[in-house]
Motif scaffolding. Structure first.
Motif, PDB file in Angstrom:
ATOM      1  N   GLU A  17       0.825  -1.211   0.000  1.00  0.00           N
ATOM      2  CA  GLU A  17       0.000   0.000   0.000  1.00  0.00           C
ATOM      3  C   GLU A  17       0.859   1.260   0.000  1.00  0.00           C
ATOM      4  OE1 GLU A  17      -2.940  -0.002   3.067  1.00  0.00           O
ATOM      5  OE2 GLU A  17      -3.450  -2.101   2.718  1.00  0.00           O
ATOM      6  N   VAL A  18       1.936   1.243   0.775  1.00  0.00           N
ATOM      7  CA  VAL A  18       2.816   2.411   0.835  1.00  0.00           C
ATOM      8  C   VAL A  18       3.490   2.633  -0.511  1.00  0.00           C
ATOM      9  CG1 VAL A  18       4.940   3.304   1.858  1.00  0.00           C
ATOM     10  CG2 VAL A  18       3.182   2.320   3.315  1.00  0.00           C
ATOM     11  N   LEU A  19       4.009   1.568  -1.116  1.00  0.00           N
ATOM     12  CA  LEU A  19       4.679   1.718  -2.409  1.00  0.00           C
ATOM     13  C   LEU A  19       3.710   2.151  -3.506  1.00  0.00           C
ATOM     14  CD1 LEU A  19       7.121  -1.323  -2.308  1.00  0.00           C
ATOM     15  CD2 LEU A  19       7.650   1.101  -1.989  1.00  0.00           C
ATOM     16  N   ALA A  20       2.486   1.683  -3.470  1.00  0.00           N
ATOM     17  CA  ALA A  20       1.487   2.102  -4.452  1.00  0.00           C
ATOM     18  C   ALA A  20       1.147   3.582  -4.282  1.00  0.00           C
ATOM     19  CB  ALA A  20       0.230   1.252  -4.324  1.00  0.00           C
ATOM     20  N   ALA A  21       1.033   4.034  -3.038  1.00  0.00           N
ATOM     21  CA  ALA A  21       0.739   5.450  -2.797  1.00  0.00           C
ATOM     22  C   ALA A  21       1.895   6.340  -3.226  1.00  0.00           C
ATOM     23  CB  ALA A  21       0.423   5.663  -1.322  1.00  0.00           C
ATOM     24  N   VAL A  22       3.120   5.897  -2.987  1.00  0.00           N
ATOM     25  CA  VAL A  22       4.288   6.685  -3.391  1.00  0.00           C
ATOM     26  C   VAL A  22       4.370   6.781  -4.909  1.00  0.00           C
ATOM     27  CG1 VAL A  22       6.818   6.680  -3.445  1.00  0.00           C
ATOM     28  CG2 VAL A  22       5.621   6.279  -1.300  1.00  0.00           C
ATOM     29  N   SER A  23       4.146   5.674  -5.617  1.00  0.00           N
ATOM     30  CA  SER A  23       4.227   5.721  -7.086  1.00  0.00           C
ATOM     31  C   SER A  23       3.093   6.549  -7.679  1.00  0.00           C
ATOM     32  CB  SER A  23       4.229   4.313  -7.662  1.00  0.00           C
ATOM     33  OG  SER A  23       3.005   3.672  -7.377  1.00  0.00           O
ATOM     34  N   ALA A  24       1.904   6.505  -7.068  1.00  0.00           N
ATOM     35  CA  ALA A  24       0.794   7.321  -7.568  1.00  0.00           C
ATOM     36  C   ALA A  24       1.080   8.800  -7.350  1.00  0.00           C
ATOM     37  CB  ALA A  24      -0.499   6.931  -6.863  1.00  0.00           C
ATOM     38  N   ARG A  25       1.632   9.138  -6.212  1.00  0.00           N
ATOM     39  CA  ARG A  25       1.961  10.543  -5.943  1.00  0.00           C
ATOM     40  C   ARG A  25       3.068  11.025  -6.865  1.00  0.00           C
ATOM     41  NH1 ARG A  25       2.685  12.666   0.031  1.00  0.00           N
ATOM     42  NH2 ARG A  25       0.448  12.364  -0.095  1.00  0.00           N
ATOM     43  N   ARG A  26       4.065  10.169  -7.108  1.00  0.00           N
ATOM     44  CA  ARG A  26       5.174  10.554  -7.982  1.00  0.00           C
ATOM     45  C   ARG A  26       4.688  10.782  -9.409  1.00  0.00           C
ATOM     46  NH1 ARG A  26      10.292   6.899  -7.825  1.00  0.00           N
ATOM     47  NH2 ARG A  26      10.505   7.985  -5.858  1.00  0.00           N
ATOM     48  N   ALA A  27       3.792   9.931  -9.902  1.00  0.00           N
ATOM     49  CA  ALA A  27       3.274  10.064 -11.267  1.00  0.00           C
ATOM     50  C   ALA A  27       2.461  11.344 -11.409  1.00  0.00           C
ATOM     51  CB  ALA A  27       2.422   8.857 -11.628  1.00  0.00           C
ATOM     52  N   GLY A  28       1.713  11.708 -10.403  1.00  0.00           N
ATOM     53  CA  GLY A  28       0.916  12.927 -10.463  1.00  0.00           C
ATOM     54  C   GLY A  28       1.751  14.179 -10.339  1.00  0.00           C
ATOM     55  N   SER A  29       2.809  14.128  -9.563  1.00  0.00           N
ATOM     56  CA  SER A  29       3.615  15.339  -9.357  1.00  0.00           C
ATOM     57  C   SER A  29       4.587  15.581 -10.499  1.00  0.00           C
ATOM     58  CB  SER A  29       4.371  15.241  -8.034  1.00  0.00           C
ATOM     59  OG  SER A  29       5.348  14.222  -8.097  1.00  0.00           O
TER      60      SER A  29
END
Length: 92
Positions: free
Chosen positions: A26-38
């Motif tokens: 869950e943490v890695l998925a949230a980090v990759s989603a935030r990175r893709a959006g930013s």
């Protein structure tokens, strides 16, 4: 301190909650989603700032002073008329 040590010992002996088993994914998925959006925002921001800097540079190079005042180059103030270098240059 003995009470604190006893409580920490009970906490260490207790089994980990089942919810913690899938926390890594869950943490890695949230980090990759935030990175893709930013990244999309940061690339667009970078492009906008680069274009703005280009225009400021072009406009700044075009604006000049009509008659620049020339100042004598003297690093330690105004050169004195009685300085030894000026007295030696004169010929009688």
């Amino acid at each position: 301190m003995n009470e604190l040590d006893r409580l920490l010992g009970h906490l260490r002996a207790a089994p980990a909650p089942d919810r913690l088993a899938g926390i890594d994914g869950e943490v890695l998925a949230a980090v990759s989603a935030r990175r893709a959006g930013s990244m999309a925002v940061s690339n667009a921001s970078f492009a906008l700032v680069a274009v703005l800097a280009l225009f400021v540079g072009i406009i700044g190079s075009g604006v000049t002073q009509p008659h620049p005042m020339r100042m004598p180059l003297a690093p330690f103030g105004v050169p004195s008329a009685l300085a030894p270098s000026t007295l030696l240059a004169e010929t009688p």
